[in-house]
Design a protein around this motif. Structure first.
Motif, PDB file in Angstrom:
ATOM      1  N   ARG A 212       0.708  -1.193   0.198  1.00 48.71           N
ATOM      2  CA  ARG A 212       0.023   0.054  -0.075  1.00 48.71           C
ATOM      3  C   ARG A 212       0.884   1.257   0.168  1.00 48.71           C
ATOM      4  NH1 ARG A 212      -3.771  -2.168  -1.772  1.00 48.71           N
ATOM      5  NH2 ARG A 212      -5.634  -2.578  -1.284  1.00 48.71           N
ATOM      6  N   PRO A 213       1.356   1.746  -1.062  1.00 50.29           N
ATOM      7  CA  PRO A 213       2.523   2.711  -1.336  1.00 50.29           C
ATOM      8  C   PRO A 213       1.847   3.892  -0.881  1.00 50.29           C
ATOM      9  CG  PRO A 213       2.153   1.914  -3.339  1.00 50.29           C
ATOM     10  CD  PRO A 213       1.550   0.881  -2.394  1.00 50.29           C
ATOM     11  N   ASP A 214       0.477   4.096  -1.059  1.00 50.98           N
ATOM     12  CA  ASP A 214      -0.166   5.325  -0.503  1.00 50.98           C
ATOM     13  C   ASP A 214      -0.381   5.592   0.618  1.00 50.98           C
ATOM     14  OD1 ASP A 214      -2.006   3.360  -0.736  1.00 50.98           O
ATOM     15  OD2 ASP A 214      -3.561   4.624  -1.691  1.00 50.98           O
ATOM     16  N   LEU A 215       0.137   4.791   1.747  1.00 48.63           N
ATOM     17  CA  LEU A 215      -0.049   4.809   3.141  1.00 48.63           C
ATOM     18  C   LEU A 215       0.186   6.193   3.647  1.00 48.63           C
ATOM     19  CD1 LEU A 215       1.184   1.610   5.057  1.00 48.63           C
ATOM     20  CD2 LEU A 215      -0.981   2.481   4.832  1.00 48.63           C
ATOM     21  N   GLY A 216      -0.418   6.633   4.610  1.00 50.35           N
ATOM     22  CA  GLY A 216      -0.055   8.057   5.275  1.00 50.35           C
ATOM     23  C   GLY A 216       1.014   8.009   6.086  1.00 50.35           C
ATOM     24  N   GLY A 217       1.138   6.850   6.998  1.00 47.53           N
ATOM     25  CA  GLY A 217       2.172   6.698   7.677  1.00 47.53           C
ATOM     26  C   GLY A 217       2.259   5.365   8.235  1.00 47.53           C
ATOM     27  N   LEU A 218       3.705   5.149   8.746  1.00 50.85           N
ATOM     28  CA  LEU A 218       4.016   3.560   9.171  1.00 50.85           C
ATOM     29  C   LEU A 218       4.840   3.966  10.500  1.00 50.85           C
ATOM     30  CD1 LEU A 218       4.478   0.590   9.218  1.00 50.85           C
ATOM     31  CD2 LEU A 218       6.423   1.087   7.569  1.00 50.85           C
ATOM     32  N   GLN A 219       4.377   3.429  11.562  1.00 51.30           N
ATOM     33  CA  GLN A 219       5.297   3.454  12.835  1.00 51.30           C
ATOM     34  C   GLN A 219       5.675   2.057  13.418  1.00 51.30           C
ATOM     35  OE1 GLN A 219       3.500   6.135  15.539  1.00 51.30           O
ATOM     36  NE2 GLN A 219       5.231   6.132  16.967  1.00 51.30           N
ATOM     37  N   LEU A 220       7.135   1.905  13.280  1.00 46.99           N
ATOM     38  CA  LEU A 220       7.748   0.600  13.746  1.00 46.99           C
ATOM     39  C   LEU A 220       8.137   0.802  15.232  1.00 46.99           C
ATOM     40  CD1 LEU A 220       9.808   0.430  10.736  1.00 46.99           C
ATOM     41  CD2 LEU A 220       7.730  -0.681  10.947  1.00 46.99           C
ATOM     42  N   THR A 221       7.660  -0.210  16.003  1.00 45.34           N
ATOM     43  CA  THR A 221       8.056  -0.085  17.334  1.00 45.34           C
ATOM     44  C   THR A 221       8.422  -1.295  18.052  1.00 45.34           C
ATOM     45  OG1 THR A 221       5.930  -0.509  18.741  1.00 45.34           O
ATOM     46  CG2 THR A 221       6.243   1.773  17.835  1.00 45.34           C
ATOM     47  N   ASP A 222       9.348  -1.286  18.926  1.00 44.66           N
ATOM     48  CA  ASP A 222       9.925  -2.592  19.549  1.00 44.66           C
ATOM     49  C   ASP A 222      10.601  -2.186  21.003  1.00 44.66           C
ATOM     50  OD1 ASP A 222      10.774  -5.481  18.341  1.00 44.66           O
ATOM     51  OD2 ASP A 222      11.676  -5.060  20.196  1.00 44.66           O
ATOM     52  N   HIS A 223      10.577  -2.977  21.881  1.00 49.45           N
ATOM     53  CA  HIS A 223      11.214  -2.855  23.059  1.00 49.45           C
ATOM     54  C   HIS A 223      12.519  -2.740  23.093  1.00 49.45           C
ATOM     55  CE1 HIS A 223      11.660  -7.014  23.398  1.00 49.45           C
ATOM     56  NE2 HIS A 223      12.444  -6.837  24.244  1.00 49.45           N
ATOM     57  N   ASP A 224      13.345  -3.141  22.222  1.00 48.43           N
ATOM     58  CA  ASP A 224      14.634  -3.635  22.033  1.00 48.43           C
ATOM     59  C   ASP A 224      15.193  -2.604  20.946  1.00 48.43           C
ATOM     60  OD1 ASP A 224      17.004  -4.435  21.517  1.00 48.43           O
ATOM     61  OD2 ASP A 224      16.811  -6.362  20.923  1.00 48.43           O
ATOM     62  N   PRO A 225      16.005  -1.761  21.495  1.00 51.64           N
ATOM     63  CA  PRO A 225      16.731  -0.399  20.936  1.00 51.64           C
ATOM     64  C   PRO A 225      17.325  -1.041  19.401  1.00 51.64           C
ATOM     65  CG  PRO A 225      17.081  -0.243  23.082  1.00 51.64           C
ATOM     66  CD  PRO A 225      16.529  -1.499  22.900  1.00 51.64           C
ATOM     67  N   GLU A 226      18.062  -2.130  19.721  1.00 51.38           N
ATOM     68  CA  GLU A 226      18.659  -3.031  18.380  1.00 51.38           C
ATOM     69  C   GLU A 226      17.666  -3.199  17.319  1.00 51.38           C
ATOM     70  OE1 GLU A 226      22.401  -5.239  18.395  1.00 51.38           O
ATOM     71  OE2 GLU A 226      21.718  -6.007  20.149  1.00 51.38           O
ATOM     72  N   ALA A 227      16.581  -3.897  17.730  1.00 47.14           N
ATOM     73  CA  ALA A 227      15.363  -3.978  16.718  1.00 47.14           C
ATOM     74  C   ALA A 227      14.863  -2.829  15.953  1.00 47.14           C
ATOM     75  CB  ALA A 227      14.295  -4.853  17.443  1.00 47.14           C
ATOM     76  N   VAL A 228      14.784  -1.708  16.633  1.00 50.96           N
ATOM     77  CA  VAL A 228      14.635  -0.629  16.225  1.00 50.96           C
ATOM     78  C   VAL A 228      15.453  -0.130  15.192  1.00 50.96           C
ATOM     79  CG1 VAL A 228      13.927   1.974  16.497  1.00 50.96           C
ATOM     80  CG2 VAL A 228      13.105   0.206  18.074  1.00 50.96           C
ATOM     81  N   ASP A 229      16.851  -0.138  15.473  1.00 49.45           N
ATOM     82  CA  ASP A 229      17.978   0.480  14.353  1.00 49.45           C
ATOM     83  C   ASP A 229      17.807  -0.634  13.351  1.00 49.45           C
ATOM     84  OD1 ASP A 229      18.623   2.383  16.324  1.00 49.45           O
ATOM     85  OD2 ASP A 229      20.402   0.992  17.088  1.00 49.45           O
ATOM     86  N   THR A 230      17.581  -1.911  13.456  1.00 53.16           N
ATOM     87  CA  THR A 230      17.672  -2.766  12.459  1.00 53.16           C
ATOM     88  C   THR A 230      16.447  -2.489  11.342  1.00 53.16           C
ATOM     89  OG1 THR A 230      18.552  -4.658  13.842  1.00 53.16           O
ATOM     90  CG2 THR A 230      17.218  -5.325  11.730  1.00 53.16           C
ATOM     91  N   SER A 231      15.327  -2.156  12.023  1.00 47.29           N
ATOM     92  CA  SER A 231      14.226  -1.898  11.310  1.00 47.29           C
ATOM     93  C   SER A 231      14.389  -0.663  10.303  1.00 47.29           C
ATOM     94  CB  SER A 231      12.967  -1.489  11.998  1.00 47.29           C
ATOM     95  OG  SER A 231      12.981  -0.467  12.613  1.00 47.29           O
ATOM     96  N   ARG A 232      15.194   0.412  10.876  1.00 44.91           N
ATOM     97  CA  ARG A 232      15.714   1.530   9.913  1.00 44.91           C
ATOM     98  C   ARG A 232      16.545   1.146   9.001  1.00 44.91           C
ATOM     99  NH1 ARG A 232      16.627   4.042  15.385  1.00 44.91           N
ATOM    100  NH2 ARG A 232      14.810   5.644  16.085  1.00 44.91           N
ATOM    101  N   GLU A 233      17.505   0.060   9.347  1.00 44.15           N
ATOM    102  CA  GLU A 233      18.527  -0.318   8.270  1.00 44.15           C
ATOM    103  C   GLU A 233      17.811  -1.053   7.308  1.00 44.15           C
ATOM    104  OE1 GLU A 233      21.184  -2.793  10.541  1.00 44.15           O
ATOM    105  OE2 GLU A 233      21.966  -1.103  11.572  1.00 44.15           O
ATOM    106  N   ASN A 234      16.652  -1.767   7.340  1.00 39.20           N
ATOM    107  CA  ASN A 234      15.854  -2.312   6.426  1.00 39.20           C
ATOM    108  C   ASN A 234      14.943  -1.549   5.692  1.00 39.20           C
ATOM    109  OD1 ASN A 234      16.923  -5.053   6.754  1.00 39.20           O
ATOM    110  ND2 ASN A 234      15.604  -5.463   8.507  1.00 39.20           N
ATOM    111  N   ALA A 235      14.453  -0.481   6.382  1.00 38.42           N
ATOM    112  CA  ALA A 235      13.952   0.764   5.597  1.00 38.42           C
ATOM    113  C   ALA A 235      14.883   1.251   4.406  1.00 38.42           C
ATOM    114  CB  ALA A 235      13.374   1.659   6.605  1.00 38.42           C
ATOM    115  N   ALA A 236      15.933   1.551   5.017  1.00 43.94           N
ATOM    116  CA  ALA A 236      17.074   2.047   4.010  1.00 43.94           C
ATOM    117  C   ALA A 236      17.373   1.147   2.776  1.00 43.94           C
ATOM    118  CB  ALA A 236      18.284   2.746   4.853  1.00 43.94           C
TER     119      ALA A 236
END
Length: 342
Positions: A212-236
């Motif tokens: 759904r490339p027309d999404l208005g927003g996507l929020q990725l959350t995790d209790h683990d900061p490493e997971a959050v960093d990894t999700s940013r890397e995969n977005a890139a």
């Protein structure tokens, strides 16, 4: 299967723990039962502290990629570090005892970058087709070292071994992706915002944005900061690193002050929570509040025998569907107050 942090230099050290059953069946039916038992053990080991990943091997599964290892009996390979070795061995033994499983374990330390190739053999391309049209895949996930094929669907997510759970190979993640693909095939399903709770690698939320490339927003959350960093890397990795709609942040669903300021939590009309019941059940009221009226919630990370307990924790939501993948269940729930999707 979970993924794990990769060493960055030739001098990195890592440890594998091979887990087998003391008494293993000789016939195929018996070995499949043994593989199911070990898979249950793997699910409980995977989220223990110090465990970087758990690989399930059996004689019936063959995957793409280099260095595939064929085995004669089902087994697990647990990835950890030399520092965490003894604690992980203790956890494996204790959990197996709770499950009344007699196991043998063998630990080995390694030096070098072979970790990358060890993970490569377990990764493969996954293609997803809407329910009722299995011959027409509309979405796929693949590691970067496996090339696209001519008939592959246009929508894809590229994921390489990282430091967080979520490659699409585990049944709980596959079930979420299948539900997502089913919904995306319905023209009337037009979510505005997606929230991925316990995002791990970010696979679910990023896949929603691909479909759904027309999404208005996507929020990725995790209790683990490493997971959050990894999700940013995969977005890139997928060309979404500079997309202002994608926000990744640390969020612990079980924090004691969760009920003090309920309005501060993110909300969306489509929410993923691919998390184990030890979080899904106590955090049920909080997760429910995060679903906008008329929105949908996908709950996964649930063994079949746990499904009814999890479902009972969400009495305000209507069940719209249930998907099974081997011993795992995913629930599709809707909050009243709007169309709620398909």
């Amino acid at each position: 299967m979970t993924s794990a942090e990769q060493p960055e230099t030739q001098t990195d050290t890592w440890t594998t723990v091979r887990v087998t059953l003391v008494e293993s069946a000789e016939d195929e039916a018996g070995m499949r039962l043994d593989a199911d038992r070990l898979e249950g053990l793997a699910a409980l080991i995977a989220d223990r502290e110090g465990v970087g990943g758990v690989e399930s091997r059996d004689p019936f599964t063959f995957v793409e990629g280099p260095d595939f290892v064929a085995v004669e009996r089902p087994e697990l390979v647990v990835y950890t570090t030399p520092e965490a070795r003894e604690a992980v061995l203790g956890d494996i033994t204790r959990i197996a005892s709770m499950l009344a499983m007699a196991i043998a374990v063998a630990a080995e330390d390694h030096v070098g970058d072979a970790w990358r190739d060890a993970w490569k053999r377990h990764y493969r391309t996954l293609r997803f087709a809407p329910e009722g049209a299995p011959e027409r895949p509309t979405f796929m996930t693949r590691p970067s070292w496996i090339a696209r094929e001519p008939d592959d669907p246009e929508a894809e997510l590229v994921l390489d071994p990282g430091r967080a759970f979520g490659t699409g190979l585990h049944e709980s993640t596959r079930a979420c992706l299948q539900l997502l693909v089913n919904l995306a095939a319905v023209p009337s399903w037009q979510p505005r915002r997606v929230l991925d709770l316990g995002c791990g690698s970010g696979i679910l939320g990023l896949s929603a944005l691909r479909l759904r490339p027309d999404l208005g927003g996507l929020q990725l959350t995790d209790h683990d900061p490493e997971a959050v960093d990894t999700s940013r890397e995969n977005a890139a990795l997928n060309g979404l690193g500079e997309d202002a709609r994608v926000v990744a942040q640390v969020l612990d669903l079980l924090t004691e002050d969760a009920d003090d300021a309920p309005g501060s939590d993110p909300r969306a009309d489509f929410v993923f929570a691919n998390i184990r019941p030890r979080v899904l059940i106590p955090a049920a009221a909080r997760i429910t509040r995060m679903v906008e009226p008329g929105g949908l919630l996908v709950l996964s990370g649930i063994l079949d025998e746990e499904a009814e307990r999890v479902r009972a924790a969400y009495p305000e939501l209507e069940e719209r569907g249930r998907l099974h993948d081997n011993d795992w269940t995913a629930l599709l729930l809707a909050r009243a107050g709007g169309p709620g999707g398909a």
